[in-house]
Design a protein around this motif. Structure first.
Motif, mmCIF file in Angstrom:
data_model
loop_
_atom_site.group_PDB
_atom_site.id
_atom_site.type_symbol
_atom_site.label_atom_id
_atom_site.label_comp_id
_atom_site.label_asym_id
_atom_site.label_seq_id
_atom_site.Cartn_x
_atom_site.Cartn_y
_atom_site.Cartn_z
ATOM 1 N N HIS A 1 5.832 -8.221 4.341
ATOM 2 C CA HIS A 1 6.834 -9.458 4.756
ATOM 3 C C HIS A 1 6.824 -9.863 6.053
ATOM 4 C CE1 HIS A 1 9.388 -12.851 3.253
ATOM 5 N NE2 HIS A 1 8.630 -13.460 4.025
ATOM 6 N N HIS B 1 9.345 -6.652 7.159
ATOM 7 C CA HIS B 1 9.965 -5.660 6.208
ATOM 8 C C HIS B 1 9.225 -5.620 4.839
ATOM 9 C CE1 HIS B 1 11.248 -9.606 4.929
ATOM 10 N NE2 HIS B 1 11.218 -9.385 3.912
ATOM 11 N N ASP C 1 9.152 -5.495 0.688
ATOM 12 C CA ASP C 1 9.990 -6.037 -0.286
ATOM 13 C C ASP C 1 9.437 -5.115 -1.421
ATOM 14 O OD1 ASP C 1 11.739 -8.124 0.339
ATOM 15 O OD2 ASP C 1 9.775 -9.088 1.075
HETATM 16 MN MN MN Z 1 11.099 -10.622 2.090
#
Ligand code: MN
Length: 201
Positions: A35, A41, A43
């Motif tokens: 993401h 990051h 997920d």
């Molecule tokens: Mn996210």
């Protein structure tokens, strides 16, 4: 488990993200989405009780047993989120490009069914230790999520367990979609085209 928090954070006439969904699969699934939000990051999401329990992992998962990857627990996501790859438009919660970096089935070690496996995950959520065997395209074998004490309430660590799938290679160097083989840039470009063509109508 409830999606109230998930729904509260989003305006579904402004984001293409899914609202719900129900599992029909024989096995519980997991997905890791790369993401590219205000901070890049990964997920990490696990199906349990009809929703996806979710953690944001800043550095992404590792296949090395010595890496302890911080995983911040976030709100439950709907089951259909497992297939979401695309763009969350500017101005929306989590704005940025989303790639299905990895996906597959999982089992809690020793579990003989989906129901038993998810029961063990839910017990693990309460206990602060969730053991998993992942069967993904990139992530394979044993992993454990451990709730860290003392720090933020939602801080967990994602750690690879010792087995034949351990690898010294940096897993995040494999940076294409497990679903469409696209890079983040290609996803963003394709979504931009869709947006512009919709605007012309
Ligand atoms: Mn996210």
């Amino acid at each position: 488990m409830s999606l109230a928090k998930y729904k509260q954070k989003r305006k579904f006439d402004k984001t293409p993200e899914p609202v719900g969904g129900k599992s029909k699969a024989k096995f519980s699934i997991f997905v890791v989405q790369k993401h590219d939000a205000s901070r890049l990051h990964y997920d990490f999401r696990l199906e349990a009780g009809g929703v996806l329990k979710s953690w944001a992992v800043p550095k992404g998962p590792s296949m090395k047993t010595e890496d302890k990857r911080l995983a911040m627990m976030v709100e439950d996501h709907p089951y259909d989120y497992k297939d979401f790859e695309g763009m969350i438009p500017k101005g929306n919660y989590g704005a940025g490009t989303v790639m299905v970096w990895d996906f597959g089935n999982y089992l809690a070690p020793g579990a003989k069914s989906k129901i038993e496996s998810e029961k063990m995950v839910k017990a693990g959520l309460r206990k602060g230790e969730i053991k998993l065997v992942l069967n993904g395209k990139k992530l394979r074998g044993g992993f454990v999520l451990v709730h860290t004490k003392g720090q933020a309430d939602n801080a967990w660590l994602l750690i690879k367990e010792k087995d034949e799938f351990v690898s010294k290679a940096d897993a995040t160097k494999q940076d294409k979609s497990a679903k469409t083989k696209r890079s983040l840039g290609q996803i963003a470009k394709a979504e931009d085209k869709i947006w512009h063509s919709n605007r012309k109508k």
